[in-house]
Scaffold this motif. Structure first.
Motif, PDB file in Angstrom:
ATOM      1  N   ASP A 176       0.766  -1.236  -0.058  1.00 62.81           N
ATOM      2  CA  ASP A 176      -0.082  -0.504   0.065  1.00 62.81           C
ATOM      3  C   ASP A 176       1.231   1.212  -0.050  1.00 62.81           C
ATOM      4  O   ASP A 176       1.827   1.596   0.881  1.00 62.81           O
ATOM      5  N   ARG A 216      -3.922   7.258   1.011  1.00 61.04           N
ATOM      6  CA  ARG A 216      -3.764   5.844   0.987  1.00 61.04           C
ATOM      7  C   ARG A 216      -4.108   5.192  -0.163  1.00 61.04           C
ATOM      8  O   ARG A 216      -5.291   5.536  -0.242  1.00 61.04           O
ATOM      9  N   TRP A 217      -2.702   4.726  -1.163  1.00 62.23           N
ATOM     10  CA  TRP A 217      -3.691   3.785  -2.144  1.00 62.23           C
ATOM     11  C   TRP A 217      -3.531   2.532  -1.865  1.00 62.23           C
ATOM     12  O   TRP A 217      -2.264   1.979  -1.730  1.00 62.23           O
ATOM     13  N   LYS A 218      -4.460   1.602  -2.407  1.00 59.14           N
ATOM     14  CA  LYS A 218      -4.046   0.340  -2.345  1.00 59.14           C
ATOM     15  C   LYS A 218      -3.187  -0.604  -3.039  1.00 59.14           C
ATOM     16  O   LYS A 218      -2.801   0.114  -4.224  1.00 59.14           O
ATOM     17  N   ARG A 219      -3.097  -1.449  -2.659  1.00 61.40           N
ATOM     18  CA  ARG A 219      -1.613  -2.042  -3.300  1.00 61.40           C
ATOM     19  C   ARG A 219      -2.710  -2.319  -4.837  1.00 61.40           C
ATOM     20  O   ARG A 219      -3.827  -2.575  -5.261  1.00 61.40           O
ATOM     21  N   GLY A 220      -1.371  -2.350  -6.023  1.00 62.30           N
ATOM     22  CA  GLY A 220      -2.187  -1.846  -7.817  1.00 62.30           C
ATOM     23  C   GLY A 220      -3.140  -0.690  -7.531  1.00 62.30           C
ATOM     24  O   GLY A 220      -3.822  -0.798  -9.016  1.00 62.30           O
ATOM     25  N   GLU A 221      -3.500  -0.126  -6.738  1.00 59.98           N
ATOM     26  CA  GLU A 221      -4.435   1.137  -6.850  1.00 59.98           C
ATOM     27  C   GLU A 221      -3.831   1.601  -8.002  1.00 59.98           C
ATOM     28  O   GLU A 221      -2.701   2.629  -6.875  1.00 59.98           O
ATOM     29  N   LYS A 222      -4.509   3.160  -8.886  1.00 57.40           N
ATOM     30  CA  LYS A 222      -3.728   3.892  -9.460  1.00 57.40           C
ATOM     31  C   LYS A 222      -4.794   4.701  -9.375  1.00 57.40           C
ATOM     32  O   LYS A 222      -6.088   4.678 -10.105  1.00 57.40           O
ATOM     33  N   GLY A 276      -7.213   8.363  -9.257  1.00 60.17           N
ATOM     34  CA  GLY A 276      -8.134   8.219  -7.674  1.00 60.17           C
ATOM     35  C   GLY A 276      -7.763   9.725  -7.249  1.00 60.17           C
ATOM     36  O   GLY A 276      -7.040   9.684  -7.100  1.00 60.17           O
ATOM     37  N   GLY A 285      -7.535   8.756  -3.484  1.00 60.51           N
ATOM     38  CA  GLY A 285      -6.653   7.995  -2.814  1.00 60.51           C
ATOM     39  C   GLY A 285      -7.773   8.230  -1.515  1.00 60.51           C
ATOM     40  O   GLY A 285      -8.879   8.488  -1.064  1.00 60.51           O
ATOM     41  N   ARG A 286      -7.352   7.694  -0.156  1.00 64.30           N
ATOM     42  CA  ARG A 286      -8.363   7.978   1.088  1.00 64.30           C
ATOM     43  C   ARG A 286      -7.629   7.767   2.656  1.00 64.30           C
ATOM     44  O   ARG A 286      -6.038   8.499   1.829  1.00 64.30           O
TER      45      ARG A 286
END
Length: 303
Positions: A132, A145-151, A153, A155-156
């Motif tokens: 992450d 935070r961007w989750k693993r593999g997330e591109k 957006g 973010g949280r």
């Protein structure tokens, strides 16, 4: 634990410039113990440089950028931080001038490249063991935070995000960050001259360093930058405009000067606006001495 007062220059021994034995305003640094090297965000030269930790080589190797200032996929524009991904196969870089986070592969000579996040005014990066990605969103006064593999957006938000301010649920221009194994977020809250600690899922943070206004007393900071927290909770912070590295033990009301803190200058015991901060497995301390365009290593003082 104490460190020697005199540092050894392991990169940038030839002062300001764009040659392979020079640096320009280095910011973020990342130590890779396995490869015995350090990656440097060579901000003013729009590149990432890799240097050996032994300090014997007089020059580094360009591993990202180095193709002039620009926004092509093979260019960088004033990068401020660099980390390795969780598999140590790619560099993750905050490309500040282009307001993007990019990935550069280390797996092949061409170095596959991709944009992970666009339109973000960030400063510091960190990735946890799960892959992450955590990013300090300087412009929106938040850590995301961007989750693993997330591109892409937005973010949280995991810290701040309630506008610019000095309340416990706010940040003011966050710079560098540190994430521990419990996903506790530590933030150098640059504009508030403090370091904040946000437990996972918390709605507000805890002041753990500074927060007593801008100054150079042992309970104050002045524009904090690089940040590392060890396993027992000691907080190490690059106290930028005080030209020193500070350590605050868990629960303490004031810190101690680890290195620097002398009149700003070029001496081996001096710093000028230190930014990036890192340790190797033997607890040697590495500092991006931004104003001196060099990387300093401070060894453990065993006496």
């Amino acid at each position: 634990m104490k460190w020697k007062v005199d540092g050894q220059t392991i990169a940038g021994r030839n002062g300001y410039g764009d040659k392979l034995n020079q640096l320009s305003r280095p910011h973020g640094i990342y130590v890779d113990d396995e490869e015995q090297c350090i990656y440097i965000a060579d901000t003013g030269n729009h590149r990432i440089v890799k240097c050996k930790l032994d300090g014997r080589s007089d020059h580094g190797q360009i591993v990202a950028g180095g193709n002039g200032e620009g926004n092509r996929i093979d260019q960088l524009n004033q990068p401020t931080d660099v980390i390795l991904d969780e598999k140590k196969k790619s560099l993750i870089i905050f490309d500040q001038g282009n307001k993007r986070v990019v990935r550069w592969s280390l797996q092949n000579s061409n170095g596959d490249k991709e944009i992970l996040i666009e339109n973000i005014e960030c400063y510091g990066l960190m990735m946890n063991e799960n892959g992450d990605l955590f990013v300090s969103d300087y412009e929106n006064h938040a850590v995301k935070r961007w989750k693993r593999g997330e591109k892409g957006g937005k973010g949280r938000i995991v810290a701040g995000g309630n506008g610019q301010g000095n309340k416990l649920n706010q940040l003011n221009g966050p710079s560098y960050i540190f994430i521990d194994r419990e996903e506790t977020v530590y933030v150098s809250d640059w504009g508030n001259n403090r370091v904040m600690k946000w437990l996972k899922g918390a709605n507000e943070g805890i002041i753990v360093v500074g927060g007593q206004g801008q100054g150079n007393s042992l309970n104050q900071l002045y524009c904090p930058m690089g940040l590392v927290v060890n396993e027992v909770g000691d907080i190490y912070v690059a106290d930028g405009w005080n030209n020193r590295i500070m350590c605050w033990s868990l629960g303490s009301k004031e810190g101690r000067v680890v290195v620097g803190g002398n009149v700003r200058g070029k001496g081996s015991n001096q710093l000028i606006y230190p930014s990036g901060l890192s340790f190797d497995v033997e607890n040697n301390l590495y500092v991006a001495d931004q104003g001196n365009h060099r990387i300093q290593r401070f060894g453990i003082d065993r006496n």
